[in-house]
Design a protein around this motif. Structure first.
Motif, PDB file in Angstrom:
ATOM      1  N   ILE A   1       0.862  -1.184   0.000  1.00 34.82           N
ATOM      2  CA  ILE A   1       0.000   0.000   0.000  1.00 34.82           C
ATOM      3  C   ILE A   1       0.900   1.236   0.000  1.00 34.82           C
ATOM      4  N   SER A   2       0.645   2.161  -0.909  1.00 32.76           N
ATOM      5  CA  SER A   2       1.476   3.374  -0.941  1.00 32.76           C
ATOM      6  C   SER A   2       1.165   4.213   0.299  1.00 32.76           C
ATOM      7  N   MET A   3       2.087   5.102   0.649  1.00 33.40           N
ATOM      8  CA  MET A   3       1.900   5.942   1.828  1.00 33.40           C
ATOM      9  C   MET A   3       0.618   6.774   1.687  1.00 33.40           C
ATOM     10  N   GLU A   4       0.388   7.306   0.484  1.00 34.60           N
ATOM     11  CA  GLU A   4      -0.796   8.121   0.209  1.00 34.60           C
ATOM     12  C   GLU A   4      -2.081   7.305   0.415  1.00 34.60           C
ATOM     13  N   GLU A   5      -2.112   6.122  -0.202  1.00 34.17           N
ATOM     14  CA  GLU A   5      -3.285   5.236  -0.068  1.00 34.17           C
ATOM     15  C   GLU A   5      -3.501   4.832   1.382  1.00 34.17           C
ATOM     16  N   GLY A   6      -2.390   4.478   2.027  1.00 33.92           N
ATOM     17  CA  GLY A   6      -2.470   4.018   3.420  1.00 33.92           C
ATOM     18  C   GLY A   6      -3.012   5.112   4.310  1.00 33.92           C
ATOM     19  N   LYS A   7      -2.476   6.307   4.146  1.00 33.26           N
ATOM     20  CA  LYS A   7      -2.932   7.427   4.982  1.00 33.26           C
ATOM     21  C   LYS A   7      -4.409   7.737   4.725  1.00 33.26           C
ATOM     22  N   ARG A   8      -4.838   7.548   3.483  1.00 33.67           N
ATOM     23  CA  ARG A   8      -6.240   7.803   3.132  1.00 33.67           C
ATOM     24  C   ARG A   8      -7.153   6.791   3.829  1.00 33.67           C
ATOM     25  N   THR A   9      -6.727   5.526   3.822  1.00 33.51           N
ATOM     26  CA  THR A   9      -7.537   4.503   4.483  1.00 33.51           C
ATOM     27  C   THR A   9      -7.630   4.774   5.990  1.00 33.51           C
ATOM     28  N   LEU A  10      -6.489   5.129   6.594  1.00 33.82           N
ATOM     29  CA  LEU A  10      -6.501   5.438   8.025  1.00 33.82           C
ATOM     30  C   LEU A  10      -7.417   6.630   8.300  1.00 33.82           C
ATOM     31  N   ALA A  11      -7.373   7.624   7.402  1.00 32.76           N
ATOM     32  CA  ALA A  11      -8.206   8.821   7.590  1.00 32.76           C
ATOM     33  C   ALA A  11      -9.688   8.456   7.537  1.00 32.76           C
ATOM     34  N   LYS A  12     -10.030   7.465   6.716  1.00 33.72           N
ATOM     35  CA  LYS A  12     -11.439   7.046   6.642  1.00 33.72           C
ATOM     36  C   LYS A  12     -11.917   6.494   7.984  1.00 33.72           C
ATOM     37  N   ILE A  13     -11.020   5.820   8.692  1.00 37.26           N
ATOM     38  CA  ILE A  13     -11.373   5.306  10.024  1.00 37.26           C
ATOM     39  C   ILE A  13     -11.663   6.479  10.967  1.00 37.26           C
ATOM     40  N   ALA A  14     -10.823   7.508  10.884  1.00 37.49           N
ATOM     41  CA  ALA A  14     -11.024   8.684  11.742  1.00 37.49           C
ATOM     42  C   ALA A  14     -12.315   9.404  11.374  1.00 37.49           C
ATOM     43  N   VAL A  15     -12.597   9.516  10.077  1.00 36.96           N
ATOM     44  CA  VAL A  15     -13.848  10.154   9.628  1.00 36.96           C
ATOM     45  C   VAL A  15     -15.050   9.405  10.210  1.00 36.96           C
ATOM     46  N   LYS A  16     -15.008   8.071  10.109  1.00 44.60           N
ATOM     47  CA  LYS A  16     -16.104   7.233  10.614  1.00 44.60           C
ATOM     48  C   LYS A  16     -16.309   7.452  12.108  1.00 44.60           C
ATOM     49  N   ASN A  17     -15.222   7.370  12.858  1.00 41.95           N
ATOM     50  CA  ASN A  17     -15.365   7.457  14.317  1.00 41.95           C
ATOM     51  C   ASN A  17     -15.814   8.852  14.749  1.00 41.95           C
ATOM     52  N   HIS A  18     -15.288   9.873  14.073  1.00 44.17           N
ATOM     53  CA  HIS A  18     -15.730  11.230  14.430  1.00 44.17           C
ATOM     54  C   HIS A  18     -17.202  11.427  14.063  1.00 44.17           C
ATOM     55  N   HIS A  19     -17.631  10.824  12.970  1.00 45.39           N
ATOM     56  CA  HIS A  19     -19.049  10.910  12.598  1.00 45.39           C
ATOM     57  C   HIS A  19     -19.912  10.264  13.700  1.00 45.39           C
ATOM     58  N   ASN A  20     -19.520   9.058  14.123  1.00 50.56           N
ATOM     59  CA  ASN A  20     -20.293   8.380  15.177  1.00 50.56           C
ATOM     60  C   ASN A  20     -20.293   9.202  16.461  1.00 50.56           C
ATOM     61  N   GLY A  21     -19.171   9.860  16.719  1.00 49.37           N
ATOM     62  CA  GLY A  21     -19.043  10.659  17.939  1.00 49.37           C
ATOM     63  C   GLY A  21     -20.005  11.843  17.997  1.00 49.37           C
ATOM     64  N   THR A  22     -20.445  12.317  16.814  1.00 50.67           N
ATOM     65  CA  THR A  22     -21.392  13.450  16.812  1.00 50.67           C
ATOM     66  C   THR A  22     -22.718  13.053  17.449  1.00 50.67           C
ATOM     67  N   MET A  23     -22.944  11.755  17.586  1.00 47.32           N
ATOM     68  CA  MET A  23     -24.210  11.278  18.167  1.00 47.32           C
ATOM     69  C   MET A  23     -24.034  10.846  19.622  1.00 47.32           C
ATOM     70  N   SER A  24     -22.866  11.149  20.201  1.00 48.47           N
ATOM     71  CA  SER A  24     -22.598  10.764  21.597  1.00 48.47           C
ATOM     72  C   SER A  24     -22.423  12.014  22.445  1.00 48.47           C
ATOM     73  N   PRO A  25     -23.465  12.397  23.196  1.00 43.88           N
ATOM     74  CA  PRO A  25     -23.406  13.656  23.950  1.00 43.88           C
ATOM     75  C   PRO A  25     -22.272  13.715  24.974  1.00 43.88           C
ATOM     76  N   LYS A  26     -21.778  12.560  25.448  1.00 42.84           N
ATOM     77  CA  LYS A  26     -20.731  12.600  26.462  1.00 42.84           C
ATOM     78  C   LYS A  26     -19.318  12.500  25.880  1.00 42.84           C
ATOM     79  N   ALA A  27     -19.211  12.475  24.542  1.00 43.21           N
ATOM     80  CA  ALA A  27     -17.882  12.350  23.919  1.00 43.21           C
ATOM     81  C   ALA A  27     -17.084  13.640  24.084  1.00 43.21           C
ATOM     82  N   HIS A  28     -15.755  13.496  24.091  1.00 43.88           N
ATOM     83  CA  HIS A  28     -14.850  14.649  24.168  1.00 43.88           C
ATOM     84  C   HIS A  28     -15.041  15.526  22.924  1.00 43.88           C
ATOM     85  N   PHE A  29     -15.024  14.908  21.738  1.00 51.65           N
ATOM     86  CA  PHE A  29     -15.243  15.638  20.490  1.00 51.65           C
ATOM     87  C   PHE A  29     -16.543  15.177  19.853  1.00 51.65           C
ATOM     88  N   GLN A  30     -17.333  16.116  19.416  1.00 52.63           N
ATOM     89  CA  GLN A  30     -18.601  15.776  18.765  1.00 52.63           C
ATOM     90  C   GLN A  30     -18.707  16.569  17.480  1.00 52.63           C
TER      91      GLN A  30
END
Lengths: 396, 474
Positions: free
Chosen positions: A153-182
């Motif tokens: 996996i190229s560095m660019e591709e790899g970083k993009r895949t990792l970023a998708k995980i962060a996007v997903k988790n931050h999206h889910n966090g918007t629905m959690s009132p007690k989360a640090h970041f929403q």
């Protein structure tokens, strides 16, 4: 190994607000979480027979919990097993109930991470002063390099895949009132963030956060007395690797290339054996896992058998772990949104799985969630991990 | 005849371009560079590197024959605590050894050489290691700042397989306060230049060379090279004339490349000379510092067997230029930066003593049962769980190969390097160590060869900690 299935029930769970709780002490947060769990269970403190508290930096002894909730002369145990502390505390509490020693007990976890004066997670003691450790972001960064290289996996591709995980988790966090970041984060912002431990950027790392979480458990036979929708403990797994400083080529290290978390592999095997399942990708409905870094979550998919080795990237790209996907992971936003108060995180994950199985997760609710995992993983890839897993499910 | 059996040299990796001093502070921009020790180096670590260079670059060195080690410097990191024993431990020399610090003047190195030579000649030691280093500090923006460079050199003395015979020595003592540094001073103090150079340096050198050649029964024409200390290039050149040496004979004193290295200056010049010296050559060598020590040396056939493969010329070429004067002030600890807020870890002296085999001698354990090599040595084998791990293997002469590396931007700052390597060593060990002297942060690819280097390793607190890191080949 025996089987703990359906012997113990969770009848209450809750957390404090997670965040930079400058105005809250360890005691304040523990009390907030414990009373949240007691309220959820409809119980009073006097109904509880014993307590466990998981924390790494939170002081000394069981008195951490006793003092916070004004609980005197009670059997209280403090558990420290790095990031596995909260689920390890939970497991020991489960054993005490399953043994018949107690009927109703309390498990709590807490970390006051923001009193150290540094932005990074800080451990003031316990490490060898000369054979020092690599801080977690850099250590996980090496794992990311190794994973990308191994699977072409190229560095660019790899970083993009990792970023998708962060996007997903931050999206889910918007629905959690007690989360640090929403708040939502964009792929571009994540990928262009400053590097913390190459190639991991700021948003590949979970924040340093204060928080507490708690759960009330009881003997499964009496669970119906307390509520209509108790959740059963289905399986427990625990696996601890050798310490960080010892880098001798052990049988593990010879093959260890930082692309699989062996402790999580073994802990999950214990769990699947107790559950009697062979295809966790299909048979697990929801999971909250230790996403201290995006690369940790990517490799956890493979370590827990959610994705075959080398295919987690494809699954991420396909959205398999989103709320709408085949196996939603970190439905509440994970460590990415909640941050990582070490002693609390595992019980925060467990609270979410409990809520999902009760069908009470609101906008985050996973359809037909009957069996879920909470998974904590302490340590870092250049040394030994401490992995703990708790499987919760609906009563049969 | 007793003499030098092997030689080593160490020039630190960093250079300050002298022009960057003027860029920052105004004034006349000088040409050339000076060698600058990194933040994790001091005279002890550089002396250890030079001695390791001496032991590793040559075939002859059997550590068990070395019965004495003298460390010479004007910049010992300790006012009380012996530095020589730290170096002999780092070199993994036998514990039954005479160790000594030779301090206090720029003649400390030749004082040590003469003592070591006498010891070997008298038969009281089979072999003696003399290792010499300095990291002299000049007042920021002073005239000396552009002159003082850092470096080290080492000589192994013995009476068999001698590559350079020491045929004679001559000493002269001279009480003068031309340069000094009192106990409480951080920087070198001087009297007026003209007094120092004329009444002090030049007159003393002239007398010393005249008397020494008379004692040795030679004239200047009999020697092919003359190696001597000079406070600066101009004064050094003027002395050549005063002692009757011609330009061809005078060894390049390396100003403009490493600067005036202080105590090791003549030893570094000697190491550079021996890289090309031919059998039969005669060399006159003298230091200066409250007097002179002059030596007459003769190169033997054995020199061809102990040529240094990583010698002075190569190390002078292998360098990184500091980006600016600020970077120099920072790595030499001449300015206070905001301390890192990581918690203090004051390393217990009792732990350092207990674990010195691993931390200082850098020895791994090899399992008696399965042969697994592990660092640090464990009470129980990590592979087969056999108890009582046996043989110890020295890692300081192992070549490491990078498996993975990374930058740790959350590191401890100050004396901690931000680069880390997981590296494999030929003894079958995978080890995790910091990489130092590393310019390309984040770019030390898999397969890169790295070498162990003895460094200052102090997190916080006041306990002196020395341990090993990895560096790129020089």
């Amino acid at each position: 190994m025996g089987n703990i299935k359906d012997k113990v029930a969770v009848i209450g769970a809750g957390t404090s607000k997670f965040g930079e709780n400058w105005d809250k002490s360890t005691d304040d947060m523990l009390a907030e979480a414990v009373y949240c769990a007691l309220d959820d269970a409809g119980l009073k403190l006097s109904d509880i027979e014993a307590g466990w508290v998981g924390t790494v930096l939170g002081g000394y002894g069981g008195s951490i919990l006793a003092e916070a909730i004004g609980w005197d002369l009670m059997p209280v145990t403090r558990v420290e097993n790095n990031c596995a502390s909260p689920l390890n505390a939970f497991q020991d509490a489960v054993f005490s109930v399953a043994s018949g020693m107690y009927d109703v007990v309390l498990v709590a976890g807490v970390e006051k991470s923001k009193d150290t004066g540094t932005g990074a997670l800080t451990f003031p003691y316990g490490f060898h002063p000369v054979y020092t450790y690599i801080q977690a972001p850099a250590s996980y960064g090496m794992a990311a390099q190794s994973y990308f290289k191994k699977y072409g996996i190229s560095m660019e591709e790899g970083k993009r895949t990792l970023a998708k995980i962060a996007v997903k988790n931050h999206h889910n966090g918007t629905m959690s009132p007690k989360a640090h970041f929403q708040r939502e984060l964009t792929l571009e912002r994540i990928m262009n963030a400053p590097i913390i431990g190459y190639p991991l950027g700021l948003f590949d790392c979970c924040p340093t956060t204060d928080g507490a979480a708690a759960a009330i458990i009881c003997n499964a036979e009496i669970a119906d007395k307390f509520r209509d929708d108790p959740v059963m403990v289905k399986a427990l797994g625990l696996s601890v690797g050798k310490a960080d400083i010892y880098m001798g080529k052990t049988p593990q290290a010879d093959e260890f290339d930082y692309t699989l978390w062996n402790e999580s592999v073994t802990a999950s095997k214990q769990v699947y054996e107790q559950l009697g399942i062979t295809n966790p990708r299909e048979e697990i409905d929801v999971a909250n896992v230790h996403d201290c870094f995006t690369i940790s979550e990517l490799i956890i998919y493979e370590s827990l058998g959610f994705s075959p080795k080398g295919t987690a990237k494809q699954d991420v790209d396909d959205g398999f772990f989103t709320l709408e996907g085949g196996l939603p992971v970190n439905t509440d936003g994970g460590l990415k949104s909640f941050g990582h108060p070490i002693g609390a995180s595992g019980l925060r994950m467990l609270t979410e799985i409990y809520t999902q199985i009760q069908g009470k997760a609101g906008p985050r609710q996973v359809k037909d969630a009957k069996l879920g995992l909470a998974h904590c993983q302490g340590g870092n890839p250049t040394g030994g991990f401490q992995a703990a897993i708790v499987a919760l499910g609906a009563p049969e | 005849m007793a003499g030098i059996c092997a030689y080593g040299v160490y020039i630190p990796f960093y250079r300050l371009a002298l022009s960057s001093i003027a860029e920052a502070t105004g004034g006349f921009a000088q040409d050339g560079e000076k060698a600058v020790a990194n933040f994790d180096e001091d005279s002890i670590t550089m002396a250890a590197e030079a001695a390791l260079n001496c032991l590793n670059s040559n075939n002859g060195a059997d550590r068990s024959d070395i019965e004495g080690l003298i460390f010479a410097t004007t910049t010992s990191p300790f006012k009380e605590k012996q530095s020589a024993v730290i170096i002999s431990t780092a070199l993994d020399l036998p514990k039954e050894i005479q160790t000594m610090d030779s301090l206090g003047s720029l003649r400390a190195g030749t004082n040590a050489l003469r003592a070591a030579h006498d010891a070997v000649k008298a038969g009281s030691a089979k072999k003696m290691m003399v290792t010499v280093a300095d990291t002299r500090q000049a007042y920021p923006q002073s005239g000396l700042e552009g002159l003082f460079g850092d470096g080290a050199a080492a000589l192994l003395l013995g009476d068999t397989d001698v590559a350079v015979e020491i045929e004679g020595s001559f000493s002269l003592a001279n009480e003068i306060s031309d340069l000094w540094r009192r106990d409480e001073d951080a920087f070198v103090h001087t009297w007026e230049d003209r007094f120092n150079l004329n009444a002090g340096y030049q007159d003393t050198m002239k007398t010393a060379f005249a008397k020494a050649t008379e004692k040795f029964g030679i004239s200047m024409e009999d020697v092919s090279r003359v190696i001597y200390y000079g406070p600066n290039e101009r004064a050094h050149g003027a002395v050549a004339k005063a002692i009757g040496a011609n330009k061809k004979q005078v060894q390049n004193p390396l100003y403009g490349a490493i600067g005036n290295a202080g105590t090791p200056s003549v030893f570094i010049q000697l190491a550079a000379a021996l890289d090309t010296a031919q059998p039969g050559e005669k060399i006159l060598m003298s230091t200066y510092g409250n007097g002179c020590d002059v030596f007459l040396l003769t190169v033997t056939d054995h020199i061809n067997k102990v040529r240094n493969s990583v010698g002075a010329a190569r190390q002078i070429k292998s360098k990184a230029i500091l980006p600016n004067y600020h970077a120099f002030l920072n790595i030499r600890n001449l300015i206070d930066l905001e301390p890192n807020r990581q918690p203090d870890i004051n390393t217990p002296a009792s732990l350092l003593w207990r674990e010195q085999e691993g931390i200082m001698r850098f020895k791994a354990g090899k399992c008696k049962e399965c042969g697994n090599v592990q660092f640090p040595a464990l009470p129980v084998c990590a592979k087969c769980t056999a108890q009582d791990v046996g043989e110890k293997i020295r890692l300081s002469d192992q070549e490491a190969e990078v498996y993975l590396s990374t930058v740790d931007t959350l590191g401890f700052g100050g004396e901690e390097s931000p680069m880390w390597a997981i590296a494999d060593m030929p003894v079958g060990l995978r080890i995790k160590l910091q990489i130092t002297d590393c310019e390309d942060l984040g770019d030390v690819p898999t397969g890169t060869k790295l070498y162990p280097t003895f460094r200052k390793f102090q997190r916080h607190g006041d306990t002196p900690v020395y341990h090993w890191k990895l560096r790129l080949p020089r």
